[in-house]
Design a protein around this motif. Sequence first.
Motif, PDB file in Angstrom:
ATOM      1  N   ASP A 378       0.871  -1.225  -0.121  1.00  0.00           N
ATOM      2  CA  ASP A 378       0.074   0.083  -0.102  1.00  0.00           C
ATOM      3  C   ASP A 378       1.047   1.356   0.133  1.00  0.00           C
ATOM      4  OD1 ASP A 378      -2.957  -0.554  -0.223  1.00  0.00           O
ATOM      5  OD2 ASP A 378      -2.813  -1.313   1.980  1.00  0.00           O
ATOM      6  N   ILE A 381       2.194   2.063  -3.276  1.00  0.00           N
ATOM      7  CA  ILE A 381       1.094   2.603  -4.248  1.00  0.00           C
ATOM      8  C   ILE A 381       0.987   3.921  -4.041  1.00  0.00           C
ATOM      9  CG2 ILE A 381      -1.112   2.686  -4.878  1.00  0.00           C
ATOM     10  CD1 ILE A 381      -1.136  -0.654  -4.369  1.00  0.00           C
ATOM     11  N   PHE A 482      -7.977  -5.058  -4.883  1.00  0.00           N
ATOM     12  CA  PHE A 482      -8.551  -3.460  -4.368  1.00  0.00           C
ATOM     13  C   PHE A 482      -9.672  -3.623  -3.660  1.00  0.00           C
ATOM     14  CE2 PHE A 482      -4.628  -3.050  -6.823  1.00  0.00           C
ATOM     15  CZ  PHE A 482      -3.803  -2.423  -6.089  1.00  0.00           C
ATOM     16  N   ASP A 502      -9.265  -1.823  -0.239  1.00  0.00           N
ATOM     17  CA  ASP A 502      -7.899  -1.515   0.242  1.00  0.00           C
ATOM     18  C   ASP A 502      -7.627  -0.088   0.726  1.00  0.00           C
ATOM     19  OD1 ASP A 502      -5.268  -2.731   0.201  1.00  0.00           O
ATOM     20  OD2 ASP A 502      -5.065  -0.917  -0.833  1.00  0.00           O
ATOM     21  N   SER A 504      -5.157   1.886   0.269  1.00  0.00           N
ATOM     22  CA  SER A 504      -4.482   2.847  -0.796  1.00  0.00           C
ATOM     23  C   SER A 504      -5.629   3.037  -2.034  1.00  0.00           C
ATOM     24  CB  SER A 504      -3.315   2.131  -1.452  1.00  0.00           C
ATOM     25  OG  SER A 504      -3.491   1.204  -2.451  1.00  0.00           O
ATOM     26  N   PHE A 505      -6.350   2.157  -2.207  1.00  0.00           N
ATOM     27  CA  PHE A 505      -7.713   2.479  -3.000  1.00  0.00           C
ATOM     28  C   PHE A 505      -8.640   3.433  -2.699  1.00  0.00           C
ATOM     29  CE2 PHE A 505     -11.881   1.371  -4.097  1.00  0.00           C
ATOM     30  CZ  PHE A 505     -11.807   1.450  -5.952  1.00  0.00           C
ATOM     31  N   TRP A 508      -7.083   6.937  -2.571  1.00  0.00           N
ATOM     32  CA  TRP A 508      -6.972   7.648  -3.798  1.00  0.00           C
ATOM     33  C   TRP A 508      -8.464   8.065  -4.443  1.00  0.00           C
ATOM     34  CZ3 TRP A 508      -4.302   8.581  -8.391  1.00  0.00           C
ATOM     35  CH2 TRP A 508      -5.093   8.822  -9.271  1.00  0.00           C
ATOM     36  N   LEU A 518      -7.370   3.490 -12.185  1.00  0.00           N
ATOM     37  CA  LEU A 518      -6.261   3.638 -11.571  1.00  0.00           C
ATOM     38  C   LEU A 518      -4.928   3.729 -12.368  1.00  0.00           C
ATOM     39  CD1 LEU A 518      -7.629   0.607  -9.309  1.00  0.00           C
ATOM     40  CD2 LEU A 518      -7.780   2.920  -8.737  1.00  0.00           C
ATOM     41  N   PHE A 522      -1.231   0.369  -9.344  1.00  0.00           N
ATOM     42  CA  PHE A 522      -2.131  -0.261  -8.582  1.00  0.00           C
ATOM     43  C   PHE A 522      -2.172  -1.603  -8.890  1.00  0.00           C
ATOM     44  CE2 PHE A 522      -3.851   3.947  -7.234  1.00  0.00           C
ATOM     45  CZ  PHE A 522      -4.572   3.421  -5.878  1.00  0.00           C
ATOM     46  N   SER A 524      -2.211  -5.774  -8.427  1.00  0.00           N
ATOM     47  CA  SER A 524      -2.679  -6.646  -7.439  1.00  0.00           C
ATOM     48  C   SER A 524      -1.768  -8.279  -7.344  1.00  0.00           C
ATOM     49  CB  SER A 524      -4.088  -7.330  -7.504  1.00  0.00           C
ATOM     50  OG  SER A 524      -3.980  -7.910  -8.540  1.00  0.00           O
TER      51      SER A 524
END
Length: 597
Positions: A378, A381, A482, A502, A504-505, A508, A518, A522, A524
Amino acid sequence: MSRFEAEISEFIWNTKYRVRDDGNIAEACVEDSWWRLARALASVEPENQEYWAQCFYRNLEDFRFLPGGRILAGAGTGHQVTLFNCFVMGSIEDSLEAIFERLKEGALTMQQGGGIGVDFSSLRPAGSGAQHSGTIASGPVSFMRIWDAMCATLLSTGSRRGAMMATLRCDHPDIEHFVEAKRDPAELRHFNLSVLVDDNFMRAVDADADWPLVFPERQLQARCQNRGRGERVVRRWSGESEPQSCRVLRRVRAQALWRKIMRAAYDVAEPGVLFVDQINRHNNLNYREQISATNPCGEIPLPPYGACNLGSVNLMCFVREPFTGRARLDREGIAHCAAIGTRMLDNVIDLSQYPLPAQEVQARGCRRIGIGITGLADALIALGLHYDSNAAREIAAEVLQTLRDSAYRTSIALAKEKGSFHFFRRDAYLASADILALPESLRRGIEALGIRNSHLVAIAPTGTISLLANGVSSGIEPVFDFQHRRRVLTADGRYREFEISDPSFRLWCARGGNPEALPPQFVSARQLSPRAHLLMAAALQPYVDNAISKTVNIPVDFPFERFESLYRQAYKLGLKGCTTFRPNPITQSILTSVGEA
Ligand code: ADP
């Protein structure tokens, strides 16, 4: 005020870590749990307890430092539980009495909530004679089934499923049975299996040589029924000081055995492989211990009766100005968090209960701790870095170096303040491989002042504590997905399903980013090549004196030949072990992506 951004995190806290008083809830919010921990860990300080309690609390706040699950669940509760996540059991002498004595010790350890590792290599192979009764020995795998049943029976501490690791030497005559055991979906479900692979074996594989399957002669009875009873070899196994005379019970081709191990790992994700010479070569205490087992997830190689407690720095808390051109990591903050975390974990050793007296002697003698990181993926990202890039690996390695140096610096200062660990022998310790690789200032510090903890760094899976910390990516693993659904075991034995997004998602999106567009970082776990997983672990290994828990995700259609070469790369890259996961019908996936459910 709640610090929880995710429903699952509050659920985890509520069910696993929140203290209840005879059914009445005693902790109103997660801050109460942090204060319980901070005060308990400060209570073993010889002075300034209130000062340290404040320091420890601030380190825990906002999920910056995540102590291992056992510490969170047990510290300051007054319960008779251990605060250690990891144990390895005593070596099993090859007698029925000793086997069941160790089984009892295993049960007592699991009852207090510890995960355990057991090396079954000392048990004589199936088919050899048993002196007392004149019967035939049934071999290590049959005894492992008894441990498995014990584990299934003891639902260790609350809603925690038991977890165990079994190891077997690659030259044990029952190795093929061990390797194939988990192809049966009913077999050994509470064990992770790992084959102890040594350098000799890897050389024999490369040379396509014969590989004798052997057992120490003194343990075999005269009426042994195995074929090839006449031939002897002298073997010095990893970490052993004396060579032993062994009887060759069978010969196989090293490559055939290697491919059998690889095939099983490819088909059913077990066994894993531990590079046991690498483990012993890089053990800070190689002057006094032989290691032949690890805790269940592999991040702590331990000697018999060894124990280790864990804690992780949550990197996501140290990203400044995320998703901007100025995004960066607060290195000083990380170093400070690791320093306070080191002191906290060192105090755990004095505060904890020990299931067995021998474990207490080991833990107090070495004062091993495992401090590591979580949320790496994370953080990368948020910094705008793709997990599979040199820049990401370099940043990750720098962070680990910062963490290691801070932990060692703190441990040296603690030695001055509170004394070195009991088994510390200055010259021998300074001569061990990972200590030779430390910066000169730390080596000089150890020389002058000693060190409080024999080992300091480990990368744990952080399976539960990362969920608690708002679902940050675990350890050094890439983000699983995510958005996904996750099943969690509840206290009544049922599963409850949560939708997870997630961090970081979420960040964002909160900053106005478009969830449908994204940026490329990003990525996975399943979008990454297996090699990318391996390279991240290899980049960090030089700074980890214990070991790294890392599962390499393998696509279903990944060719077997490339899979096999991945393990050889892991060996050549100097990793202490390798674990992979390729979806298979035997091991159901616990995680389900949204849309696939
Ligand atoms: P947590 O998130 O609870 O702190 P981790 O997922 O980081 O735990 O696992 C660290 C170690 O804790 C594992 O390698 C294992 O030794 C032990 N452990 C984890 N889960 C279990 C379990 N269900 N039962 C026993 N031991 C466990």
